[in-house]
Write an enzyme that holds these catalytic residues in place. Structure first.
Site, mmCIF file in Angstrom:
data_model
loop_
_atom_site.group_PDB
_atom_site.id
_atom_site.type_symbol
_atom_site.label_atom_id
_atom_site.label_comp_id
_atom_site.label_asym_id
_atom_site.label_seq_id
_atom_site.Cartn_x
_atom_site.Cartn_y
_atom_site.Cartn_z
ATOM 1 N N LYS A 156 -15.951 82.751 61.710
ATOM 2 C CA LYS A 156 -15.246 84.004 61.414
ATOM 3 C C LYS A 156 -15.875 84.832 60.296
ATOM 4 O O LYS A 156 -15.742 86.053 60.252
ATOM 5 C CB LYS A 156 -13.791 83.721 61.066
ATOM 6 N N GLU A 178 -4.802 90.563 60.064
ATOM 7 C CA GLU A 178 -3.732 89.712 60.549
ATOM 8 C C GLU A 178 -4.288 88.293 60.614
ATOM 9 O O GLU A 178 -5.506 88.104 60.706
ATOM 10 C CB GLU A 178 -3.275 90.165 61.938
ATOM 11 N N SER A 445 -17.663 75.890 66.672
ATOM 12 C CA SER A 445 -17.227 77.097 65.978
ATOM 13 C C SER A 445 -16.559 76.881 64.630
ATOM 14 O O SER A 445 -16.438 77.820 63.860
ATOM 15 C CB SER A 445 -16.294 77.916 66.882
#
Lengths: 461, 447
Positions: A156, A178, A445
């Site tokens: 991310k 968010e 990930s």
């Protein structure tokens, strides 16, 4: 191999924009008929044979991803209130200018290298490869793209860092985001601390209770965490609240969306910022075995890590792409998050895409043991790639994911995030079908320290 | 500094009375008081070249172990000497470090931290952070564990035995053993298990066998040595600390020295020179030695070790500052600075950072301190917690509480440094698992 695409068979839908004050500003389709798309069954072998129409579609992918209106085929778009249209155009213009902005590229590269810790390795998972060898000693080779080694422990940050830099360029001082489980919130709070930006994170009240530790982390990093009580007080409600804030404060505020969902230009932007994953993989694959990967596997929640890996290889038709979603308690249980398998086309959070909705077009609350996959929508580009047959999408249950979580820990000493575990679990079904020596690259990930409590509870190790 | 007649516990031997230990003969002006925090500024005629691999650093180090361990240690030393020259070993290690551990770790210019320490004129040092927190496992510990696991396989061993205090070393060992198909047994004290139960879960998830031992790390270490002795043919004892009988301190330092080697190269790339000051936290000294070792011969490079000062500096308050406030003794088979009472009993240690709670410290660091090559200070728990929060807010990096001690010392250091001086701080691990501790220390209304 035969498949059918349902994209051309939709009957007319009447669209009504419903914006009740207490609910999310989602445009819902009232169905004119009880049409349901035919279930698509795809069983692929190494060489994918597509029909003529989809072959043409694949050829056109470069031109259509996205088109000037922000659409991927019919998916994507900008279904937002009028107030946001200018901000989105401004964002798009600024983003397109980056392609020629040498200073920005240099700064971003420096940060990705020294702050995030790129490039992440492409790791040959020897014991996992051994595990999937057949009795005659044949089997594919499994490589893990180690996004779990990034700063904050997941992919991310690639997007968060780039968007923060872009926000600074645009002169925005205030950042909103968010978050569901808190991972994207932590990544956003991290970059805001680094770049000296004011940070407000919207999080569902229910999620805040479940993830108290992440809430503390965000606060320690200097962010303000605002609880959202509307709806089911989870991710989709937090997203809607964040969009509402953005509408109100659009001149001073940049919205760091965490995935390849949302209105144009977000799906394109977030994909481009994550595309470094695929670019590195190409270079590393060439170094390691002098070729390209044969199969790419990644988990899909919103779809950012998958797009990051896939994007580089979409034009390479011999590279197979597999996205793995969460089947939760099972596809028939009604408690899952397998949007691309069980969803239908609709508009959520500003984009047309597959989403989990009931007969009235209301969003169905998804379920997955992994919070990052617990999203009722999916990025529009994934919906497009599925419809044209360029990528395959499967799903994995909570139980299978937990088994894979344990398996990678025991075989490689790498504790994967529960999200990633879904991709790892799919290897059980995939590897027996692959020829000897096929190169599989799986996007690891994120790391799973955050998931150990959950996993232990369910696994009773 | 002479010790009184002391009784020490040696592993596998039990309590032994030691004759008075002579102060190290270093030709130095020994008019210092070991309990003070001041820099030893007196000159020395000791050669500061890296100690040859013979087990002693001046009079520190050595092999104070029972007879039965002498042979396995000699075998380990022989194997270690071989691998240092073995191209295949180096290749395997480099590949594992790159693809599995994620080296090399960046040397990150912390602009906001640098600006924070600028004075009114806008002058101040430049702070660079060596990002060991980005390694697999979240700390520098993998460097040593991966190398030793490869060594164990070369020696044909099937089982790895280790002891851990907080569990971080145990988790790293369990992970690496999973990767290299080695059976792993981790001994941990029951007191420590209660402090960080999540680490025990992690070890079990990774396939290690966790053996609880009544007591703390001392008991776990003794038990693990006993376990090793029962299994000398197929077992390999994987030490996670820089305190132990020769060749362990040297091995752990060599395998961690990749940190310093990378730093030298990165410093050359970034500013065309060497660092001016190196700062690292010191528990047993592994991460500090890993950074410092490369630069010991560069006399203009200042080296600062920061220990856990616990609650405060009053004599009756618990702390873990072995180098700053300890006295020479033998601990875990090596002579080193050690926190002990008048009777030579090991004193209890305490720090908010459990990884620093070690009563002994590396013999090599003990030697470097006496030789005046390194400076040693301690910071209190509160200063470390403040540094943790500061780094979070300024740079978005969450340091381990251990590393926070190094960052805390910058408060005292930076005002004394001239403009443009290059400071490299070793961020030895990430602090995501320390969030609970940090939050519990903050009054509720301040969160």
């Amino acid at each position: 191999m035969a498949f059918s695409s349902s994209s051309s068979n939709l009957t007319a839908y009447t669209a009504t924009a419903i914006t009740k004050p207490s609910s999310s500003p989602v445009i819902r389709f009232n169905k004119a008929s009880t049409f349901r798309p035919k279930p698509i069954s795809i069983s692929c072998v190494m060489t994918q044979q597509s029909t003529n129409s989809s072959a043409a579609a694949v050829e056109d992918t470069a031109a259509l991803r996205p088109d000037p209106l922000g659409r991927f085929g019919k998916f994507g778009g900008k279904y937002v209130p009028e107030t946001l249209m200018y901000a989105l155009s401004e964002l798009e213009t600024a983003f397109r200018a980056l392609a020629t902005d040498y200073e920005f590229q240099k700064k971003l590269d420096g940060i990705l290298r020294d702050y995030v810790g790129r490039e992440s390795p492409l790791y040959f998972a020897e014991r996992l490869t051994e595990h999937y060898k057949r009795p005659n000693g044949e089997g594919p080779e499994i490589y893990l793209k180690r996004e779990d080694l990034n700063h904050t422990g997941a992919h991310k940050i690639n997007n968060a860092v780039a968007q923060a830099l872009l926000a600074k360029k645009l002169g925005k001082e205030r950042i909103i985001a968010e978050t569901g489980a808190g991972q994207h919130g932590v990544a956003t709070a991290t970059v805001c601390a680094r770049f000296g930006l004011k940070c407000i994170i919207y999080m569902g009240a229910q999620d805040m209770e479940r993830q108290a530790l992440n809430v503390f982390r965000m606060r320690l990093l200097g962010a303000e965490v605002r609880a959202v009580h509307s709806g089911t007080a989870t991710l989709k409600d937090a997203t809607s609240e964040a969009i509402r804030d953005w509408v109100t404060n659009v001149e001073t505020t940049h919205y760091i969306l965490g995935s390849v969902a949302g209105p144009h230009p977000y799906p394109m932007m977030v994909r481009e910022f994550h595309a470094v994953i695929g670019k590195e993989t190409r270079k590393q694959a060439l170094e390691k075995w002098g070729g390209k990967p044969d199969v790419l596997v990644a988990c899909v929640g919103g779809g950012s890590n998958a797009m990051g890996l896939f994007h580089e290889f979409v034009e390479d038709k011999e590279v197979r792409m597999i996205g793995v979603e969460a089947a939760g308690f099972g596809l028939d249980s009604g408690k899952h998050a397998a949007t691309l398998t069980k969803g239908e086309v609709g508009v959520l959070h500003g984009a047309m895409s597959y989403l989990l909705q009931d007969d009235d077009g209301q969003i169905i609350e998804p379920h997955s043991i992994s919070a990052g996959l617990d999203y009722p929508g999916v990025g529009p580009e994934h919906s497009f790639l599925k419809d044209i047959g360029r990528a395959e999408y499967h799903s994995i249950t909570d139980e299978e994911a937990l088994e894979a979580f344990k398996r990678l820990s025991r075989l490689e000493g790498i504790i994967p995030a529960l999200e990633t575990s879904h991709a790892l679990a799919y290897l059980e079904k995939l590897c027996p079908t692959l020829p000897n020596g096929a190169k599989v690259v799986l996007n690891c990930s994120g790391r799973g320290d955050k998931d150990v409590h959950t996993a232990i509870k369910h696994l009773q190790v | 500094m002479a010790c009184n007649y002391s009784t020490v516990s040696l592993p596998c031997v039990g309590k032994v009375a030691l004759a008075p230990i002579e102060s190290p003969t270093l030709n130095t002006n020994l008019n210092y008081i070991s309990k003070s925090n001041t820099i030893k500024t007196l000159s020395t005629t000791v050669s500061l070249e890296k100690a040859p691999i013979i087990g002693k650093f001046g009079s520190f180090g050595g092999k104070f172990v029972g007879e039965v361990l002498m042979s396995p240690l000699a075998e380990l030393e022989a194997e270690f000497n071989l691998v240092l020259l073995d191209h295949e070993f180096k290749m395997e290690l480099v590949c594992a470090m790159r693809d599995y551990v994620g080296r090399e770790t960046p040397l990150y210019y912390a602009k906001k931290l640098t600006d924070y320490y600028k004075n009114i004129n806008g002058e101040g040092p430049e702070i660079y952070i060596k990002r060991e927190d980005l390694s697999h496992g979240g700390s520098y510990k993998m460097n040593n564990v991966v190398a030793q696991a490869i060594l164990a396989k070369r020696m044909g061993r099937k089982t790895v035995i280790t002891a851990t205090s907080t569990g971080h070393h145990g988790v790293a060992t369990a992970a690496v053993c999973a990767k290299f198909s080695l059976d792993c047994t981790v001994y941990i004290g029951t007191k420590d298990m209660l402090r960080k139960p999540s680490n025990v879960q992690l070890m079990e998830l990774l396939g290690a066998q966790v053996k609880p031992v009544d007591g703390g790390f001392q008991a776990a270490a003794s038990e693990s040595t006993r376990g090793w002795m029962e299994n000398l043919q197929t077992g390999y004892y994987l030490s996670g600390t820089a305190v132990g009988p020769h060749p362990i301190p040297t091995m752990v330092r060599e395998f961690n020295s990749v940190i310093g080697k990378e730093t030298r190269r990165q410093a050359m790339e970034k500013w065309g020179g060497t660092p001016d000051v190196l700062v690292a936290c010191v528990g047993t000294g592994c991460n500090a030695l890993g950074l410092f070792h490369e630069f010991v011969g560069d006399k203009h490079v200042r080296m600062i070790g920061v220990e856990g000062g616990g609650v405060g500096s009053k004599t009756d308050e618990l702390h873990s500052a072995s180098l700053v406030r300890g006295e020479i003794g033998v601990y875990h088979g090596a002579m080193c600075y050690l926190l002990q009472d008048e009777e030579g009993q090991i004193t209890k240690t305490k720090s908010v950072a459990s990884g620093l709670e070690f009563p002994g410290v590396s013999p090599e660091l003990s030697f470097l301190k006496d030789a005046g090559r390194i400076e040693c200070y301690s910071v209190t728990d509160k200063e470390a917690l403040d540094a943790y929060k500061r780094l979070c807010r300024l740079e978005g990096i969450v340091p381990a509480l251990e590393a926070s001690h190094a960052f805390a010392y910058l408060e005292k250091l930076c005002p004394t440094l001239p403009n443009g001086v290059k400071v490299v701080v070793n961020c030895s691990g990430n602090g995501y698992s320390d969030v609970t501790t940090v939050v519990n220390s903050i009054p509720v209304n301040e969160i």
